[in-house]
Design an enzyme around this catalytic site. Sequence first.
Site, PDB file in Angstrom:
ATOM      1  N   HIS A 128      -9.706   0.758   5.143  1.00 35.23           N
ATOM      2  CA  HIS A 128      -8.579   0.785   5.719  1.00 35.23           C
ATOM      3  C   HIS A 128      -8.622   2.024   7.091  1.00 35.23           C
ATOM      4  O   HIS A 128      -9.296   3.002   6.732  1.00 35.23           O
ATOM      5  CB  HIS A 128      -7.534   1.540   4.673  1.00 35.23           C
ATOM      6  CG  HIS A 128      -6.182   1.614   5.213  1.00 35.23           C
ATOM      7  ND1 HIS A 128      -5.420   2.718   6.034  1.00 35.23           N
ATOM      8  CD2 HIS A 128      -5.193   0.811   5.002  1.00 35.23           C
ATOM      9  CE1 HIS A 128      -4.301   2.407   6.538  1.00 35.23           C
ATOM     10  NE2 HIS A 128      -4.096   1.028   5.883  1.00 35.23           N
ATOM     11  N   GLU A 152      -5.549  -5.429  10.545  1.00 36.11           N
ATOM     12  CA  GLU A 152      -4.885  -4.346  10.588  1.00 36.11           C
ATOM     13  C   GLU A 152      -5.215  -3.462  11.762  1.00 36.11           C
ATOM     14  O   GLU A 152      -5.754  -2.535  11.921  1.00 36.11           O
ATOM     15  CB  GLU A 152      -4.681  -3.421   9.534  1.00 36.11           C
ATOM     16  CG  GLU A 152      -4.273  -4.045   8.078  1.00 36.11           C
ATOM     17  CD  GLU A 152      -3.601  -3.028   7.083  1.00 36.11           C
ATOM     18  OE1 GLU A 152      -2.594  -3.217   6.546  1.00 36.11           O
ATOM     19  OE2 GLU A 152      -4.127  -2.084   6.778  1.00 36.11           O
ATOM     20  N   ASN A 210       0.907  -1.265  -0.017  1.00 34.40           N
ATOM     21  CA  ASN A 210      -0.081  -0.071  -0.042  1.00 34.40           C
ATOM     22  C   ASN A 210       0.950   1.102   0.087  1.00 34.40           C
ATOM     23  O   ASN A 210       1.611   1.414   0.935  1.00 34.40           O
ATOM     24  CB  ASN A 210      -0.888  -0.173   1.297  1.00 34.40           C
ATOM     25  CG  ASN A 210      -1.603   1.233   1.381  1.00 34.40           C
ATOM     26  OD1 ASN A 210      -1.825   2.176   0.500  1.00 34.40           O
ATOM     27  ND2 ASN A 210      -2.435   1.113   2.392  1.00 34.40           N
TER      28      ASN A 210
HETATM   29  P1  PGA Z   1       2.590  -0.076   7.860  1.00 35.73           P
HETATM   30  O1  PGA Z   1       1.064   0.267   7.051  1.00 35.73           O
HETATM   31  O2  PGA Z   1       2.873  -1.262   7.180  1.00 35.73           O
HETATM   32  O3  PGA Z   1       3.323   1.256   7.330  1.00 35.73           O
HETATM   33  O4  PGA Z   1       2.085  -0.278   9.123  1.00 35.73           O
HETATM   34  C1  PGA Z   1       0.147  -0.942   6.747  1.00 35.73           C
HETATM   35  C2  PGA Z   1      -0.978  -0.574   6.237  1.00 35.73           C
HETATM   36  O5  PGA Z   1      -1.437   0.445   6.705  1.00 35.73           O
HETATM   37  O6  PGA Z   1      -1.482  -1.240   5.164  1.00 35.73           O
END
Ligand code: PGA
Length: 250
Positions: free
Chosen positions: A92, A161, A8
């Site tokens: 998200h 997440e 992402n």
């Molecule tokens: P990060 O983000 O790996 O920077 O923690 C993950 C995401 O938001 O998909």
Amino acid sequence: MKKIIASNFKTNHTRKSTREFIEDINQYLSEKNIDNDVYIFPTATSLDSFETASNLTIGVQNAYYTKSGSFTGEIGTIHLDEFGIKTILIGHSERRHILGETQKEVALKYNYFKALGYKIIYCFGEPLEVKQAGLTETLGYIWEQFDGIDLNYENLILAYEPVWAIGTGISATTEDIGTIHRKIKKKIDKPLLYGGSVKVCGLQDILEVPNVDGVLVGTASWVAEDFKKMIYIANKMDQNSKKIICSTEE
Ligand code: PGA
């Protein structure tokens, strides 16, 4: 099932560097004969027609639930159709917590893109205060993020997440990930990714947790060399490599 690796980009990379990144990854997949499913979610301004292998998918981080119209600042499906984009991230945590998308809006978006047959990577996860309140509260919070969401949808990939792990550099422990993933998989039979401060070293441990089908990575995926290392690790693990690896040099 082969592990899924997704990047992402959030609000990073320009049009030029996105193209270079995608071409680099695409070449790596064919050179190394890697057939894991890999996803890249660039910014909307960097969407374009890309020549990619069948296991490399370019998706969009967000779009409005419309074909076109008057929604200043948003893009609709005509902008995705232009580039053959059929994959979208929905729910998200940054859209929920920073940009204020409610569960109702998330569900509207989900149903709109589901009706069009899009592959949806649906994200959910609890903030720190909910985690600190305990497992029952955490699961209760997560189930509420499934309100209005058809979990039987055939083109659905889930991504757990935890908000407190996103962009903080502190990944959830493999124990935490194992507990939540087990509970979710008991109820929902869909591929389930983990996301939140996943790094190159540490990826193998996470991918070895039962019920983890892959990862959705932000920060640590933005340098192509690092993202390639992640793809490499996932591929090695699918070949049952037990050796701990966090580089492409063995
Ligand atoms: P990060 O983000 O790996 O920077 O923690 C993950 C995401 O938001 O998909």
